[in-house]
Design an enzyme around this catalytic site. Structure first.
Site, short mmCIF file in Angstrom:
data_model
loop_
_atom_site.label_atom_id
_atom_site.label_comp_id
_atom_site.label_asym_id
_atom_site.label_seq_id
_atom_site.Cartn_x
_atom_site.Cartn_y
_atom_site.Cartn_z
N LYS A 132 0.98 -1.14 -0.01
CA LYS A 132 0.02 0.02 -0.03
C LYS A 132 0.80 1.18 -0.16
CE LYS A 132 -1.89 1.75 3.71
NZ LYS A 132 -1.59 3.24 3.68
N ASP A 170 -3.69 4.39 -1.78
CA ASP A 170 -4.72 4.78 -1.05
C ASP A 170 -4.49 6.17 -0.75
OD1 ASP A 170 -6.43 4.46 0.87
OD2 ASP A 170 -5.32 4.05 2.49
N LYS A 178 -7.55 7.99 -0.89
CA LYS A 178 -8.81 8.40 -0.40
C LYS A 178 -9.66 9.70 -0.76
CE LYS A 178 -7.66 6.31 4.36
NZ LYS A 178 -6.32 5.98 3.89
N ASP A 233 -14.06 14.79 -3.17
CA ASP A 233 -14.16 16.11 -3.66
C ASP A 233 -15.38 16.21 -4.44
OD1 ASP A 233 -13.64 18.82 -4.58
OD2 ASP A 233 -11.34 18.46 -4.10
N ARG A 242 2.35 -1.30 10.70
CA ARG A 242 3.24 -1.31 11.95
C ARG A 242 3.79 -2.66 12.46
NH1 ARG A 242 0.35 3.80 14.65
NH2 ARG A 242 -1.31 3.09 13.32
#
Length: 229
Positions: free
Chosen positions: A30, A57, A59, A62, A211
């Site tokens: 990603k 990614d 997102k 608008d 993580r």
């Protein structure tokens, strides 16, 4: 279930360092806002040259015209998946799909999967009710968004693992992409989390893991643990 490694790094230099032990492996990775805003499309091209599949990614959220034109550009990159916010509404989502397909056709590549963010995995019930002023249960709100996404004809939704089973039951055409995957409870900014084993049991198609892999002492072993789980 397909694991996607979140390359949440500030620049290409850190990405190269992280990926060096995975030399020769084809990963699904990603690229989010932090990395893309620093490196631009070149980071996508670099990762493709290394043989990796890309979940871009960004997102998008608008007005429909702006999103359609932006998606036309993204559709030309040869990526495998990208995102927008379901909160932008059905007109925006439909415009995004048109733009993505137009861009992919122009570049002679296959259109990527288009998945919509329902509620971020950092969002709690209290935050949705009190800060966003959205009444009712968080899960019901997520299911409402999922229904809109399915009606527009998108490929899936990004949701927490907590809602995945309900989405599969109510919107069988959608795939689920779930971040917030942890081996054990943590005190970080993810609220609605699952373990990899729990994710598999819920029939989730894609899990996004950052993580627990990227900050592990042995990232390769952490990734292998995800695969085994």
């Amino acid at each position: 279930m397909i694991p996607i490694i979140a390359l949440d790094f500030p620049s290409k230099t850190e990405v190269e360092t992280f990926l060096s032990p995975f030399q020769g492996q084809s990963l699904f990775v990603k690229v989010g806002m932090e990395l893309f805003y620093k490196e631009g499309p070149s980071i996508v091209h670099y990762l493709q040259e290394q043989g990796h599949q890309i979940f871009l990614d960004l997102k998008l959220h608008d007005i429909p015209n702006t999103v359609e034109r932006a998606m036309e550009n993204l559709g030309q990159l040869g990526i495998q998946m990208t995102t927008l916010h379901a909160a932008g509404g059905t007109k925006m989502m439909a415009a995004a799909k048109r733009g993505l397909e137009k861009g992919a056709k122009k570049a002679g590549v296959r259109p990527p999967l288009l998945v919509a963010i329902t509620e971020l995995t950092s969002t709690s019930q209290e935050q949705m009710n009190e800060e966003e002023q959205v009444p009712g249960r968080l899960q019901d709100h997520v299911l409402h968004y999922a229904s809109l996404v399915e009606n527009v004809g998108l490929d899936g939704v990004v949701c927490s693992g907590w809602e995945a089973e309900s989405i599969h039951a109510h919107c069988p055409k959608l795939c689920t992409v779930c971040p917030g995957i942890r081996f054990q409870p943590t005190n970080d900014d993810q609220v609605r989390v699952l373990t990899p084993t729990e994710a598999k049991e819920k029939g989730i198609e894609y899990i996004v893991v950052g993580r627990p892999i990227t900050q592990a002492k042995d990232p390769q072993q952490a990734y292998q643990n995800i695969l085994e789980a």
